[in-house]
Design an enzyme around this catalytic site. Structure first.
Site, mmCIF file in Angstrom:
data_model
loop_
_atom_site.group_PDB
_atom_site.id
_atom_site.type_symbol
_atom_site.label_atom_id
_atom_site.label_comp_id
_atom_site.label_asym_id
_atom_site.label_seq_id
_atom_site.Cartn_x
_atom_site.Cartn_y
_atom_site.Cartn_z
ATOM 1 N N ASP A 170 6.718 -27.221 77.552
ATOM 2 C CA ASP A 170 6.428 -25.935 76.903
ATOM 3 C C ASP A 170 7.683 -25.118 76.604
ATOM 4 O O ASP A 170 7.619 -24.111 75.919
ATOM 5 C CB ASP A 170 5.486 -25.108 77.774
ATOM 6 C CG ASP A 170 6.163 -24.582 79.015
ATOM 7 O OD1 ASP A 170 7.047 -25.281 79.549
ATOM 8 O OD2 ASP A 170 5.828 -23.473 79.465
ATOM 9 N N TYR A 264 17.871 -24.396 79.618
ATOM 10 C CA TYR A 264 18.118 -25.103 80.881
ATOM 11 C C TYR A 264 19.531 -25.684 80.975
ATOM 12 O O TYR A 264 19.965 -26.060 82.067
ATOM 13 C CB TYR A 264 17.092 -26.230 81.072
ATOM 14 C CG TYR A 264 15.766 -25.742 81.615
ATOM 15 C CD1 TYR A 264 15.561 -25.600 82.976
ATOM 16 C CD2 TYR A 264 14.712 -25.415 80.773
ATOM 17 C CE1 TYR A 264 14.352 -25.158 83.495
ATOM 18 C CE2 TYR A 264 13.498 -24.971 81.266
ATOM 19 C CZ TYR A 264 13.319 -24.845 82.628
ATOM 20 O OH TYR A 264 12.121 -24.399 83.131
HETATM 21 P P1 NAD Z 1 0.759 -25.257 91.551
HETATM 22 O O1 NAD Z 1 1.363 -25.709 92.828
HETATM 23 O O2 NAD Z 1 0.152 -23.929 91.440
HETATM 24 O O3 NAD Z 1 -0.355 -26.306 91.124
HETATM 25 C C1 NAD Z 1 -0.233 -27.661 91.182
HETATM 26 C C2 NAD Z 1 -1.512 -28.271 91.739
HETATM 27 O O4 NAD Z 1 -1.325 -29.699 91.739
HETATM 28 C C3 NAD Z 1 -1.843 -27.871 93.178
HETATM 29 O O5 NAD Z 1 -3.128 -27.311 93.250
HETATM 30 C C4 NAD Z 1 -1.743 -29.167 93.949
HETATM 31 O O6 NAD Z 1 -2.654 -29.264 95.008
HETATM 32 C C5 NAD Z 1 -2.010 -30.192 92.868
HETATM 33 N N1 NAD Z 1 -1.559 -31.532 93.190
HETATM 34 C C6 NAD Z 1 -0.430 -31.910 93.806
HETATM 35 N N2 NAD Z 1 -0.377 -33.240 93.908
HETATM 36 C C7 NAD Z 1 -1.505 -33.729 93.358
HETATM 37 C C8 NAD Z 1 -2.020 -35.037 93.165
HETATM 38 N N3 NAD Z 1 -1.350 -36.108 93.581
HETATM 39 N N4 NAD Z 1 -3.216 -35.158 92.565
HETATM 40 C C9 NAD Z 1 -3.896 -34.081 92.164
HETATM 41 N N5 NAD Z 1 -3.456 -32.819 92.296
HETATM 42 C C10 NAD Z 1 -2.267 -32.646 92.880
HETATM 43 O O7 NAD Z 1 1.888 -25.448 90.452
HETATM 44 P P2 NAD Z 1 2.117 -24.740 89.045
HETATM 45 O O8 NAD Z 1 3.256 -23.838 89.151
HETATM 46 O O9 NAD Z 1 0.865 -24.213 88.527
HETATM 47 O O10 NAD Z 1 2.635 -25.949 88.175
HETATM 48 C C11 NAD Z 1 1.899 -27.095 87.917
HETATM 49 C C12 NAD Z 1 2.721 -28.056 87.096
HETATM 50 O O11 NAD Z 1 2.848 -27.625 85.769
HETATM 51 C C13 NAD Z 1 4.130 -28.241 87.612
HETATM 52 O O12 NAD Z 1 4.507 -29.591 87.517
HETATM 53 C C14 NAD Z 1 4.929 -27.406 86.688
HETATM 54 O O13 NAD Z 1 6.263 -27.786 86.673
HETATM 55 C C15 NAD Z 1 4.225 -27.669 85.398
HETATM 56 N N6 NAD Z 1 4.488 -26.683 84.352
HETATM 57 C C16 NAD Z 1 3.824 -26.785 83.227
HETATM 58 C C17 NAD Z 1 4.022 -25.873 82.241
HETATM 59 C C18 NAD Z 1 3.300 -25.965 80.980
HETATM 60 O O14 NAD Z 1 3.786 -26.590 80.058
HETATM 61 N N7 NAD Z 1 2.158 -25.332 80.903
HETATM 62 C C19 NAD Z 1 4.876 -24.832 82.385
HETATM 63 C C20 NAD Z 1 5.527 -24.716 83.557
HETATM 64 C C21 NAD Z 1 5.299 -25.630 84.539
HETATM 65 C C1 LMR Z 2 7.235 -21.790 86.308
HETATM 66 O O1 LMR Z 2 6.896 -20.687 85.912
HETATM 67 O O2 LMR Z 2 7.029 -22.194 87.458
HETATM 68 C C2 LMR Z 2 7.901 -22.679 85.331
HETATM 69 O O3 LMR Z 2 7.818 -22.150 84.056
HETATM 70 C C3 LMR Z 2 9.305 -22.904 85.628
HETATM 71 C C4 LMR Z 2 10.017 -21.699 86.149
HETATM 72 O O4 LMR Z 2 11.033 -21.848 86.803
HETATM 73 O O5 LMR Z 2 9.596 -20.606 85.929
#
Ligand code: NAD
Ligand code: LMR
Length: 441
Positions: A170, A264
């Site tokens: 994203d 980054y």
């Molecule tokens: P979070 O910790 O709130 O949520 C992640 C969830 O994944 C947790 O509920 C956890 O229990 C679950 N999880 C962990 N291992 C698992 C497995 N093996 N199987 C099923 N579920 C599992 O984290 P977050 O900050 O909401 O981020 C989630 C992901 O999205 C991260 O990898 C983050 O880097 C990525 N991310 C995505 C975007 C995007 O493009 N929307 C933006 C930033 C981050």
């Molecule tokens: C998040 O919000 O966790 C991701 O977008 C990465 C970051 O460092 O903020």
């Protein structure tokens, strides 16, 4: 129009409510008949699941909604899996950031040693959910935006080469929204050229549909202000630490003013500055736990308590609508142009064929077709080659269980000053990750 069945893997993610709300906002473009949440932490997911159940009953009762920790239930009869897992959750993100800092090295979620540690955890979780998807819904596509995307993408290439997994990030979407703000255009009216790796790339062109080039106009602005804009353009990347990052793009541009840099890159090009401006006892993980995580879970609990989602604190993550664009591209063969993380195979002419690169692609029912970006200059190529080799060594170390290879990966990382520091950081990371990483010998 066909109605789709979706599973969100990482149902307990802080991003889940915003993405569900975004999908409800896009039902006319992408109709949904069934929506499931899957997580391996039932308690965490249960809070968001219960709240979203109330919300969906009120706002989209025709959608068959459920949440589960059972893989068979989750992955049976689904067309798309939207994957955003964080293996080890925020407690481990905090370690990824704080352990390197303790050794005077940048501690960051996806870059350098923190990203390597996170990558070693993510590979296991990602392979697990890919296997569930292939077992229970072999025609399903996974739209993956779990981090660290570069290492995850390389692991998919090596370990599940035929899986229908699309890796997307994203960050370029968010930065393009900032650029569109700078030139007073709509992001959907802009087309870009870009080359690099995930969280490691450069825009070489930003044009409107008529072909007008805005690169120099944006560059003049970024040279003064970075990507910092006056108006809120993004629902994400707004916290104080992110404002600093957007601003720092100005110094990234100075190194090669021909191209617009991905934010980054600051961790690789100004690591000393970054360490000086970090607080070992309060990192981005703490900011997110006190911010987004608290806000989202408090809102969910309030919905459950009141029994209604009316005036709830859940907000539409409109910036995530690229996920619907991607699903539509596959489902309806729209030939959408998007930045994706794909195997190079000549897209960057003078770069390794087997590198996972981030480039514009045309996406249709068969997946992404990369657009050639030509030859890239020596400076960027050198940086990218070093970084992509780090990512390859990490995956190699995971597959072979080799301590030596992982030590080499850390030593090669531009962020780490010496093999000795790399070893010290690695030994601490191994200790912290003993419940997650494969055993290294
Ligand atoms: P979070 O910790 O709130 O949520 C992640 C969830 O994944 C947790 O509920 C956890 O229990 C679950 N999880 C962990 N291992 C698992 C497995 N093996 N199987 C099923 N579920 C599992 O984290 P977050 O900050 O909401 O981020 C989630 C992901 O999205 C991260 O990898 C983050 O880097 C990525 N991310 C995505 C975007 C995007 O493009 N929307 C933006 C930033 C981050
Ligand atoms: C998040 O919000 O966790 C991701 O977008 C990465 C970051 O460092 O903020």
């Amino acid at each position: 129009m066909k109605e789709f069945s979706i599973v969100i893997a990482g149902g307990g993610s802080t991003f889940t409510p915003g993405i569900v709300m975004m999908m409800l906002d896009n039902l006319d473009r992408f109709p949904i008949r069934q929506l499931k949440l899957y997580d391996n932490d039932g308690e965490r997911q249960g809070i968001l699941g219960e709240a979203l159940e109330i919300l969906l009953k009120e706002q989209a009762p025709h959608i068959n909604f459920s949440y589960t920790t059972d893989p068979e239930e989750a992955f049976t009869d689904v067309d798309f899996c939207m994957a955003h897992i964080r293996v080890g959750k925020y407690a481990m993100r905090e370690q990824d950031e704080k352990i390197p800092l303790k050794h005077g090295v940048v501690g960051q979620e996806t870059c350098g040693p923190g990203g390597i540690a996170y990558g070693m955890r993510s590979i296991t979780g990602m392979m697990e959910i890919i296997d569930y998807m292939e077992k229970y819904s072999p025609d399903c596509w996974m739209l993956n935006y779990s981090n660290p995307a570069a290492i995850v993408a390389e692991a998919c290439r090596r370990m599940r080469p035929n899986a229908k997994v699309l890796n997307i990030c994203d960050m370029p979407v968010g930065t393009l929204r900032r650029m569109s703000q700078i030139i007073n255009k709509k992001p959907e009216d802009l087309e870009v050229r870009y080359f690099g790796l995930n969280h490691f790339g450069w825009w070489t062109s930003v044009k409107d549909k008529e072909g007008h080039e805005y690169l120099s106009e944006i560059r003049d602005y970024v040279a003064e202000n970075g990507y910092l804009t006056q108006v809120e353009v993004d629902t994400q990347h707004m916290d104080k630490s992110w404002q600093e990052t957007h601003k720092k793009a100005k110094d990234l541009l100075a190194i090669d003013p021909r191209f617009l840099p991905n934010t980054y890159l600051k961790y690789y090009l100004y690591p000393d500055y970054e360490v000086q401006h970090s607080d070992c006892s309060y990192t981005r993980a703490n900011e997110v736990m006190e911010g987004r995580e608290k806000t989202v879970f408090t809102a969910a609990k309030k919905i459950i308590e009141k029994g209604t989602a009316e005036n709830s604190g859940f907000t539409i993550d409109s910036h995530a609508s690229f996920i619907v664009d991607l699903a539509r591209a596959i489902a309806f063969n729209t030939h959408e142009r998007m930045l994706m993380i794909v195997e190079n195979n000549g897209a960057i002419a003078n770069f390794d064929d087997d590198a996972m690169v981030e480039v514009p692609c045309i996406v249709g029912s068969d997946g992404p077709e990369p657009l050639t970006q030509g030859k890239i200059p020596a400076f960027e190529k050198g940086l990218m080659h070093q970084q992509v080799t780090v990512e390859k060594l990490v995956v190699e170390a995971y597959i072979t269980g080799s301590y030596q290879t992982l030590w080499q990966a850390l030593t090669l990382s531009k962020i780490i000053p010496s093999a000795e520091v790399a070893k010290n950081v690695l030994d601490d990371l191994i200790e912290a990750n003993k419940d997650f990483w494969p055993e290294l010998k």
